[in-house]
Scaffold this active site. Structure first.
Site, PDB file in Angstrom:
ATOM      1  CG  HIS A  77      -0.994   6.275   4.620  1.00  0.00           C
ATOM      2  ND1 HIS A  77      -2.367   6.350   4.495  1.00  0.00           N
ATOM      3  CD2 HIS A  77      -0.665   7.076   5.658  1.00  0.00           C
ATOM      4  CE1 HIS A  77      -2.843   7.159   5.422  1.00  0.00           C
ATOM      5  NE2 HIS A  77      -1.838   7.608   6.142  1.00  0.00           N
ATOM      6  CG  ASN A 100      -1.864   1.190   1.256  1.00  0.00           C
ATOM      7  OD1 ASN A 100      -2.446   1.540   0.213  1.00  0.00           O
ATOM      8  ND2 ASN A 100      -2.037   1.815   2.408  1.00  0.00           N
ATOM      9  CG  ASP A 104      -3.326   3.759   6.395  1.00  0.00           C
ATOM     10  OD1 ASP A 104      -3.331   3.205   5.282  1.00  0.00           O
ATOM     11  OD2 ASP A 104      -4.095   4.676   6.685  1.00  0.00           O
ATOM     12  CB  SER A 158       4.860   5.269   4.308  1.00  0.00           C
ATOM     13  OG  SER A 158       5.155   6.338   5.183  1.00  0.00           O
TER      14      SER A 158
HETATM   15  C1  GRF Z   1      -2.573   8.830  -2.851  1.00  0.00           C
HETATM   16  O1  GRF Z   1      -2.291  10.010  -2.181  1.00  0.00           O
HETATM   17  C2  GRF Z   1      -2.185   7.642  -2.001  1.00  0.00           C
HETATM   18  O2  GRF Z   1      -1.086   7.902  -1.180  1.00  0.00           O
HETATM   19  C3  GRF Z   1      -3.410   7.429  -1.169  1.00  0.00           C
HETATM   20  O3  GRF Z   1      -4.486   7.725  -2.007  1.00  0.00           O
HETATM   21  C4  GRF Z   1      -4.053   8.604  -3.043  1.00  0.00           C
HETATM   22  C5  GRF Z   1      -4.367   7.911  -4.324  1.00  0.00           C
HETATM   23  O4  GRF Z   1      -4.112   8.720  -5.448  1.00  0.00           O
HETATM   24  N1  GRF Z   1      -3.425   6.089  -0.635  1.00  0.00           N
HETATM   25  P1  GRF Z   1      -4.180   8.083  -6.885  1.00  0.00           P
HETATM   26  O5  GRF Z   1      -5.571   7.463  -7.044  1.00  0.00           O
HETATM   27  O6  GRF Z   1      -3.095   7.069  -7.012  1.00  0.00           O
HETATM   28  O7  GRF Z   1      -4.012   9.246  -7.829  1.00  0.00           O
END
Ligand code: GRF
Length: 215
Positions: free
Chosen positions: A109, A107, A145, A136
Site C-alpha cells: 500500500h 499487500n 489496508d 508498506s
Molecule cells: C502501487 O502503488 C501499490 O502500492 C498500490 O497500487 C499500485 C499498483 O501499481 N497498491 P502496479 O500495478 O504494481 O504498477
C-alpha cells in the site's frame, strides 16, 4: 518452497519487479498463477508473454460480489500456491480467501500505514503537509489496508512535489520492498506461524524500516 498466486488489477509493475527479482536471483519461488479482475490489466499480459499461467475473472460476469469472490477462490484453489500476493489489486479479498491461505496473504500500500488507508494516498500526504511519505508491505485482513506491517520505505516530501512525482518516486521504493519481502519469505528469514510474523526467528511486532537496512 514458496508458491505464489499474484492478484492484480492494472499495470502490474510490482509484480514485474517481483518476477524479475525471482529470476535474476534464482530464488526458490514459483508463480503459480497471476489472476486479475480486469482482463485488460497490463500485468496479465506481461505474465502471459512469459508463459506464466493467468486467469481473468471479471466481476461483470457475476451477479454480485459474493459470486465473484467464490469464482476467484475456486480458481485459486486449483493451484497449490501457499502465499497470495496482492499487487495493485483494487478489491478486498474476503475471509474465505484469507482462510484458504491460513492468513498468508500480502499487500503493498502506498502510504505509511496506518496513515491513509484507501485511495489518493499521495495527495492526502501532501494536503496534510507531511514531510515524509512511504509505502508498506503488510499482511492482509478483511479490513481495508489493515493487518501487521512487515516493511516500510520512506521518502522525503519536498515543496516541489505533486501527487504524481511522489507516486513515481515511491513506486521505485515499492519495487525494492516487495521483492525483498518475497526473498525473505523464500529464505525463511521471514516466517508466519500461528498468526505471528517472525523475522530472524524473533517475533516481528513493528515494521522493518527499509532505510535502516542500509538502502
Ligand atoms: C502501487 O502503488 C501499490 O502500492 C498500490 O497500487 C499500485 C499498483 O501499481 N497498491 P502496479 O500495478 O504494481 O504498477
Amino acid at each position: 518452497m514458496l508458491k505464489l498466486v499474484v492478484l492484480l488489477s492494472g499495470r502490474g509493475s510490482n509484480f514485474q519487479a517481483i518476477f524479475e527479482s525471482i529470476n535474476t536471483q534464482n530464488l526458490p519461488v514459483s508463480i503459480e498463477l497471476v489472476l486479475s479482475d480486469n482482463p485488460q490489466a497490463g500485468g496479465l499480459h506481461y505474465a502471459q508473454k512469459r508463459g506464466i499461467e493467468t486467469a481473468a475473472i471479471s466481476p461483470k460476469d457475476y451477479d454480485n460480489q459474493g459470486e465473484f469472490n467464490k469464482a476467484v477462490l475456486q480458481r485459486v484453489q486449483q493451484t497449490d500456491a501457499n502465499w497470495a500476493v496482492l499487487a495493485g489489486y483494487m478489491r478486498l479479498v474476503n475471509a474465505d480467501f484469507i482462510a484458504h491461505f491460513d492468513g498468508q496473504v500480502l499487500n503493498i500500500h502506498p502510504s505509511l500505514l496506518p496513515k491513509y488507508k484507501g485511495l489518493n494516498t499521495h495527495q492526502r500526504a501532501l494536503d496534510a503537509g507531511d514531510k515524509t511519505h512511504g509505502a508498506s508491505v503488510h499482511l492482509v485482513t478483511e479490513k481495508l489496508d489493515d493487518g501487521p506491517i512487515i516493511i516500510q520505505s520512506n521518502i522525503e516530501i519536498s515543496d516541489e512535489d505533486s501527487a504524481d512525482t511522489l507516486a513515481a518516486r515511491l513506486l521505485q521504493t515499492e519495487h525494492s520492498i516487495y521483492p525483498q519481502t518475497i526473498k525473505w519469505l523464500s529464505s525463511g528469514d521471514l516466517r508466519y506461524s500461528n498468526q505471528q510474523l517472525y523475522f530472524n526467528n524473533k517475533p516481528l511486532n513493528s515494521p522493518i524500516s527499509w532505510q535502516q537496512l542500509g538502502q
